[in-house]
Design a protein around this motif. Structure first.
Motif, mmCIF file in Angstrom:
data_model
loop_
_atom_site.group_PDB
_atom_site.id
_atom_site.type_symbol
_atom_site.label_atom_id
_atom_site.label_comp_id
_atom_site.label_asym_id
_atom_site.label_seq_id
_atom_site.Cartn_x
_atom_site.Cartn_y
_atom_site.Cartn_z
ATOM 1 N N PRO A 22 0.824 -1.209 0.000
ATOM 2 C CA PRO A 22 0.000 0.000 0.000
ATOM 3 C C PRO A 22 0.862 1.265 0.000
ATOM 4 O O PRO A 22 1.917 1.327 0.644
ATOM 5 C CB PRO A 22 -0.789 -0.109 1.310
ATOM 6 N N LEU A 23 0.392 2.280 -0.737
ATOM 7 C CA LEU A 23 1.095 3.553 -0.788
ATOM 8 C C LEU A 23 1.365 4.095 0.605
ATOM 9 O O LEU A 23 2.437 4.660 0.860
ATOM 10 C CB LEU A 23 0.280 4.569 -1.605
ATOM 11 N N LEU A 24 0.436 3.935 1.520
ATOM 12 C CA LEU A 24 0.614 4.412 2.900
ATOM 13 C C LEU A 24 1.952 3.973 3.470
ATOM 14 O O LEU A 24 2.698 4.773 4.034
ATOM 15 C CB LEU A 24 -0.527 3.900 3.785
ATOM 16 N N TRP A 25 2.285 2.701 3.318
ATOM 17 C CA TRP A 25 3.513 2.161 3.910
ATOM 18 C C TRP A 25 4.740 2.571 3.124
ATOM 19 O O TRP A 25 5.815 2.753 3.705
ATOM 20 C CB TRP A 25 3.406 0.649 4.074
ATOM 21 N N VAL A 26 4.605 2.779 1.822
ATOM 22 C CA VAL A 26 5.724 3.302 1.038
ATOM 23 C C VAL A 26 6.047 4.711 1.514
ATOM 24 O O VAL A 26 7.215 5.058 1.741
ATOM 25 C CB VAL A 26 5.403 3.274 -0.475
ATOM 26 N N LEU A 27 5.014 5.539 1.677
ATOM 27 C CA LEU A 27 5.230 6.910 2.143
ATOM 28 C C LEU A 27 5.898 6.929 3.510
ATOM 29 O O LEU A 27 6.894 7.630 3.716
ATOM 30 C CB LEU A 27 3.909 7.668 2.201
ATOM 31 N N ARG A 28 5.368 6.174 4.431
ATOM 32 C CA ARG A 28 5.856 6.212 5.812
ATOM 33 C C ARG A 28 7.197 5.494 5.980
ATOM 34 O O ARG A 28 8.119 6.043 6.575
ATOM 35 C CB ARG A 28 4.819 5.610 6.759
ATOM 36 N N ILE A 42 -8.597 0.011 6.042
ATOM 37 C CA ILE A 42 -9.631 -0.453 5.097
ATOM 38 C C ILE A 42 -10.337 0.719 4.403
ATOM 39 O O ILE A 42 -11.410 0.550 3.847
ATOM 40 C CB ILE A 42 -10.656 -1.374 5.792
ATOM 41 N N GLY A 43 -9.734 1.890 4.444
ATOM 42 C CA GLY A 43 -10.270 3.042 3.721
ATOM 43 C C GLY A 43 -11.503 3.674 4.310
ATOM 44 O O GLY A 43 -12.187 4.432 3.626
ATOM 45 N N GLN A 44 -11.785 3.422 5.570
ATOM 46 C CA GLN A 44 -13.009 3.935 6.176
ATOM 47 C C GLN A 44 -12.825 5.200 7.007
ATOM 48 O O GLN A 44 -13.771 5.968 7.151
ATOM 49 C CB GLN A 44 -13.637 2.855 7.069
ATOM 50 N N GLN A 63 -2.208 0.306 -4.273
ATOM 51 C CA GLN A 63 -0.971 -0.455 -4.425
ATOM 52 C C GLN A 63 0.060 0.410 -5.146
ATOM 53 O O GLN A 63 -0.256 1.074 -6.135
ATOM 54 C CB GLN A 63 -1.222 -1.733 -5.206
ATOM 55 N N VAL A 64 1.281 0.386 -4.665
ATOM 56 C CA VAL A 64 2.335 1.202 -5.243
ATOM 57 C C VAL A 64 2.519 0.912 -6.727
ATOM 58 O O VAL A 64 2.842 1.812 -7.509
ATOM 59 C CB VAL A 64 3.665 1.033 -4.465
ATOM 60 N N SER A 65 2.266 -0.297 -7.159
ATOM 61 C CA SER A 65 2.466 -0.665 -8.560
ATOM 62 C C SER A 65 1.529 0.065 -9.512
ATOM 63 O O SER A 65 1.796 0.129 -10.712
ATOM 64 C CB SER A 65 2.299 -2.179 -8.732
ATOM 65 N N SER A 66 0.471 0.664 -9.004
ATOM 66 C CA SER A 66 -0.493 1.352 -9.865
ATOM 67 C C SER A 66 -0.273 2.862 -9.933
ATOM 68 O O SER A 66 -1.074 3.572 -10.530
ATOM 69 C CB SER A 66 -1.919 1.082 -9.361
ATOM 70 N N LEU A 67 0.825 3.354 -9.362
ATOM 71 C CA LEU A 67 0.952 4.798 -9.175
ATOM 72 C C LEU A 67 2.125 5.457 -9.899
ATOM 73 O O LEU A 67 2.402 6.631 -9.662
ATOM 74 C CB LEU A 67 1.057 5.102 -7.680
ATOM 75 N N GLU A 68 2.785 4.753 -10.794
ATOM 76 C CA GLU A 68 3.971 5.334 -11.423
ATOM 77 C C GLU A 68 3.681 6.575 -12.267
ATOM 78 O O GLU A 68 4.524 7.438 -12.390
ATOM 79 C CB GLU A 68 4.717 4.286 -12.244
ATOM 80 N N SER A 69 2.500 6.700 -12.823
ATOM 81 C CA SER A 69 2.200 7.884 -13.634
ATOM 82 C C SER A 69 1.422 8.944 -12.852
ATOM 83 O O SER A 69 1.082 9.991 -13.402
ATOM 84 C CB SER A 69 1.417 7.477 -14.885
ATOM 85 N N ALA A 70 1.169 8.696 -11.588
ATOM 86 C CA ALA A 70 0.353 9.605 -10.771
ATOM 87 C C ALA A 70 1.203 10.682 -10.101
ATOM 88 O O ALA A 70 2.382 10.480 -9.819
ATOM 89 C CB ALA A 70 -0.388 8.813 -9.704
ATOM 90 N N LYS A 71 0.553 11.815 -9.830
ATOM 91 C CA LYS A 71 1.161 12.865 -9.014
ATOM 92 C C LYS A 71 0.593 12.721 -7.613
ATOM 93 O O LYS A 71 -0.600 12.909 -7.392
ATOM 94 C CB LYS A 71 0.866 14.240 -9.592
#
Length: 153
Positions: A22-28, A42-44, A63-71
């Motif tokens: 999850p992006l959360l854990w990549v960031l942190r 769980i997004g709540q 998921q981090v794998s879906s975010l390479e083109s995102a800002k």
């Protein structure tokens, strides 16, 4: 593990992570951007809210794998010195109590106000209703969003 090229807070960054992390854990854990909080996983609750291409989004669900083109923008990317009008309004209305939800609340509010610069009370309430506050500072949160809207206009 694969390496992902991400754009976070306007900077290009590389992270080495499993595709389903999850992006959360990549960031942190990988980027040391700890302003984004873990709440429910769980997004709540909204504590982990960041902006993906300007839209308020729960980072625990991405998921981090879906975010390479995102800002990606985190609370650290809203302003370098805490002077974004939403952050100033938060201070003026003494919103934080425990403070745990505040980064997610601010991220939701900034995205909302970008899309709706002159909201009504009911629009503010609806926009912010997806973010939970353990201290029940909802009235002050709504007042701060209204104040920030005036500052931004």
């Amino acid at each position: 593990m694969p390496i992902y090229n991400l754009t976070v807070n306007g900077k290009s960054m590389q992270v080495d992570a499993e595709p389903d992390t999850p992006l959360l854990w990549v960031l942190r854990d990988e980027l040391d951007l700890v302003g984004t909080k873990f709440g429910c996983g769980i997004g709540q609750c909204g504590a982990c809210t960041v902006h993906i291409d300007g839209a308020a989004t729960r980072s625990c669900l991405l998921q981090v794998s879906s975010l390479e083109s995102a800002k990606i923008t985190t609370i650290e990317g809203i302003s370098d010195d805490g002077t974004h009008p939403v952050q100033i309004a938060w201070k003026e209305h003494d919103v934080p109590q425990c403070g745990y939800c505040q980064a997610g609340q601010i991220m939701t509010a900034t995205s909302f106000l970008k899309n709706n610069p002159t909201p009504s009370e009911s629009e503010i309430r609806d926009a912010m209703s997806g973010n939970l506050c353990r201290c029940a500072s909802y009235n002050r949160i709504e007042q701060a969003v209204a104040t920030a809207a005036k500052k931004l206009s």
